[in-house]
Write an enzyme that holds these catalytic residues in place. Structure first.
Site, PDB file in Angstrom:
ATOM      1  N   GLU A 172       5.012  -3.615  11.915  1.00 49.91           N
ATOM      2  CA  GLU A 172       3.790  -2.822  11.937  1.00 49.91           C
ATOM      3  C   GLU A 172       2.735  -3.621  11.204  1.00 49.91           C
ATOM      4  OE1 GLU A 172       1.157   0.126  10.132  1.00 49.91           O
ATOM      5  OE2 GLU A 172       3.202   0.512   9.420  1.00 49.91           O
TER       6      GLU A 172
ATOM      7  N   CYS B 293      -3.155   0.839   7.133  1.00 50.53           N
ATOM      8  CA  CYS B 293      -3.220   0.223   8.451  1.00 50.53           C
ATOM      9  C   CYS B 293      -3.819   1.194   9.461  1.00 50.53           C
ATOM     10  CB  CYS B 293      -1.839  -0.236   8.889  1.00 50.53           C
ATOM     11  SG  CYS B 293      -0.645   1.087   8.869  1.00 50.53           S
TER      12      CYS B 293
ATOM     13  N   ASN C 149       0.787  -1.238   0.000  1.00 53.63           N
ATOM     14  CA  ASN C 149       0.000   0.000   0.000  1.00 53.63           C
ATOM     15  C   ASN C 149       0.825   1.298   0.000  1.00 53.63           C
ATOM     16  OD1 ASN C 149       0.783  -0.320   2.668  1.00 53.63           O
ATOM     17  ND2 ASN C 149      -1.162   0.386   3.509  1.00 53.63           N
TER      18      ASN C 149
HETATM   19  O1  G3H Z   1      -0.583   1.398   6.053  1.00 57.03           O
HETATM   20  C1  G3H Z   1       0.174   1.721   6.968  1.00 57.03           C
HETATM   21  C2  G3H Z   1       0.855   3.014   7.000  1.00 57.03           C
HETATM   22  O2  G3H Z   1       1.902   3.022   7.932  1.00 57.03           O
HETATM   23  C3  G3H Z   1      -0.104   4.132   7.243  1.00 57.03           C
HETATM   24  O3  G3H Z   1       0.477   5.348   6.972  1.00 57.03           O
HETATM   25  O4  G3H Z   1      -1.118   6.847   8.167  1.00 57.03           O
HETATM   26  O5  G3H Z   1       0.482   7.747   6.501  1.00 57.03           O
HETATM   27  O6  G3H Z   1      -1.444   6.349   5.777  1.00 57.03           O
HETATM   28  P1  G3H Z   1      -0.450   6.638   6.855  1.00 57.03           P
END
Ligand code: G3H
Length: 478
Positions: free
Chosen positions: A252, A286, A156
């Protein structure tokens, strides 16, 4: 062949040695974007051996020189911004604007990592502060690298979540083996090229592409790996942690981030944050808002504010225009989201918006009156669907929030500072956002998940620290 990609191994871009490839297709329209080597276990061995050797020199490169290479990598990445962002739109079906900003954010991340690395200093600790200690004993504490870091990045954020492992890992003096998720790996290889062109020495950064089913367990349990930094699903993360031994992990994983809305919230601000936090990139983050826990008293008013914003969301093909809702990464992913929608409908949740699907494009979907017997109350859809769970007060919200297996972030919306702290202090998560959607950035803040959401702490300085260890030299003066 034109669209055959190669892997970076010991400073060279190498073809598949066994002539086996994985075809990477666009989730938007199934067009073939490229082919990457499906590497064998022997090729994985070579990548790790190379990394091991190269790290011995890299650890001695001065901090200033390492930082200079990172600054150059950031510049080169920006030079490729357009090309890379266009590839990203196609490879992971993300809207163009977000792809551009991901590349920019990544360049900023790399620069900030270089700045931070240059400013990390050790400490000296006098021996006489401990009972019985003497002042002729001094501990000098410096940081040293761990060795070979295995960086496993998800689909993603194929550039940002690869760079956020590579840059701190390099800055700490480690060599890196990058294993990107297959969907997104073309972008990952592109990123590796930027680091290579910036002057990362041969062998210090190597890439591995291949099928998780064939080399996944092999690479994660490889004796040559000294540290694993993984971003991805809880299922895979838990598997990695169950098969590895004595290797530190930084992970994570999934989340079920709650937006807790109290009776004194600014509902306009809350609704904007919920819609942006829940539906951007179709909820494939996430940190997306994944459930709304609202006190009964203001639930109807909140819904009134959310619905017009959902109507304004655009959806479709991100190649044509910037849309909020894009086709999900795979048919399996879309099928899973639809299972959760069907379960909620069947068990009596009230569908307020959306609910339909066309191919892998799922409408932004909102349910009211979701109850704890429904899967949507607990499972992470990684898609554009949000449950509203009505609660009687803040204590019930906290209880439900904490009943989740996950513990990444939560948001609390209230105009009362005492309520904000009351809730924040009781939530079992890495971060609580007060009056803002859940999100990782700014990227120098600590970022962590507790419970099933992760192990260890990321964030620029935190990542450098995670990927290094204290080295203690004790001076004993006579
Ligand atoms: O998808 C997991 C990422 O660490 C989320 O990052 O809050 O910048 O979208 P973000």
């Amino acid at each position: 062949e034109k669209n055959r990609y190669r892997n970076l191994q010991n400073g060279q871009w190498v073809e598949s040695r066994n002539d086996t490839y994985i075809t990477i297709k666009s989730p938007i329209d199934d067009t073939v974007l490229g082919m990457v080597p499906a590497m064998s276990k022997e090729e994985v061995d070579m990548a790790i051996e190379t990394a091991k050797k190269a790290q011995k020199q890299w650890r001695n490169v001065t901090t200033d020189e390492k930082a200079e290479i990172l600054y150059r990598a950031a510049d080169i990445l920006l030079k490729y911004k357009e090309e890379l962002a266009e590839l990203m739109v196609r490879e992971i079906s993300k809207d163009r604007k977000s792809c551009y900003s991901e590349v920019e954010r990544t360049a900023d991340f790399i620069r900030f990592t270089a700045d931070t690395g240059k400013n990390i200093s050790g400490e000296s600790i006098p021996g006489d502060s401990f009972p019985g200690g003497k002042n002729n004993k001094v501990s000098i504490v410096r940081r040293e690298p761990l060795g070979v870091v295995l960086a496993i990045s998800p689909f993603n954020y194929p550039v940002n979540l690869a760079a956020s492992k590579i840059a701190p890992g390099l800055m700490a003096g480690n060599s890196i083996v990058l294993k990107p998720a297959s969907q997104g790996c073309l972008c990952g290889l592109y990123l590796a090229r930027a680091f290579q062109e910036a002057g990362v020495p041969a062998g210090v950064l190597n890439t591995v592409t291949g099928k998780g089913s064939e080399i996944g367990d092999y690479i994660t349990t490889h004796k040559g790996i000294d540290f694993i930094n993984f971003t991805g699903s809880t299922e895979v993360g838990a598997h990695i942690s169950s098969i590895t031994s004595m290797v530190p992990l930084l992970m994570e994983l999934g989340g079920k981030d709650a937006a807790i809305v109290l009776e004194d919230a600014d509902l306009e601000l809350t609704a904007s944050n919920i819609v942006a936090g829940g539906y951007s990139y179709s909820g494939q983050r996430c940190t997306a808002v994944k459930r709304i826990l609202v006190v009964e008293e203001v639930a109807d008013q909140l819904i009134e504010k959310i619905l017009p914003k959902l109507e304004k969301l655009t959806m479709g093909n991100p190649l044509d225009r910037d849309v909020d809702i894009v086709p999900l990464i795979s048919t399996n992913a879309a099928d899973f989201v639809c299972e959760l929608i069907a379960d909620a409908k069947e068990k009596g949740a009230k569908l307020l918006f959306g609910g339909n699907r066309e191919g892998n494009l799922i409408q932004p979907t909102l349910f009211d009156n979701v109850t704890t017997d429904m899967r949507l109350a607990w499972e992470e859809p990684f898609g554009p669907v949000l449950p509203i769970i009505r609660v009687k007060d803040k204590d019930e919200a906290i209880k439900l929030a904490n009943e989740s297996e996950y513990g990444l972030q939560s948001a609390v919306f209230t105009q009362n500072i005492n309520n904000a702290f009351y809730v924040a202090n009781k939530l079992e998560v890495g971060t609580v956002q007060v009056n803002n959607k859940t999100e990782r950035g700014p990227d120098h803040f600590p970022f962590l998940g507790v419970k099933a959401s992760g192990i260890g702490t990321q964030g620029i300085r935190y990542s450098i620290e995670s990927m290094s260890r204290p080295k203690v030299t004790v001076i004993n003066l006579s």
